[in-house]
Design a protein around this motif. Sequence first.
Motif: not given
Length: 84
Positions: A1-21
């Motif tokens: 997993m490269g740097l792009g995959g890590c950034i995608i994981l962070i973005a998806v995690g942030a969306i699940l945590t902060f932007a969804t109900d």
Amino acid sequence: MGLGGCIILIAVGAILTFATDWHMEGVNLDLVGIILMLVGLIGVATFSGIAKRRRVVVPPPTTTVIEEERHHHHRDGYSDGYGV
């Protein structure tokens, strides 16, 4: 997993945590998002550490060249070896 995959994981995690109900039974999406962000951050740290080691430039060792002065013996009156 490269740097792009890590950034995608962070973005998806942030969306699940902060932007969804969304509420799913048996799944805490906030916890899943935090775990994804942590895995992404660990991946970024690991990737940057490996990339930093690859970028280290070691200059090649320099060798000192010592030229010896050679004394030419004058034979037959020719000092330069061309016969002139």
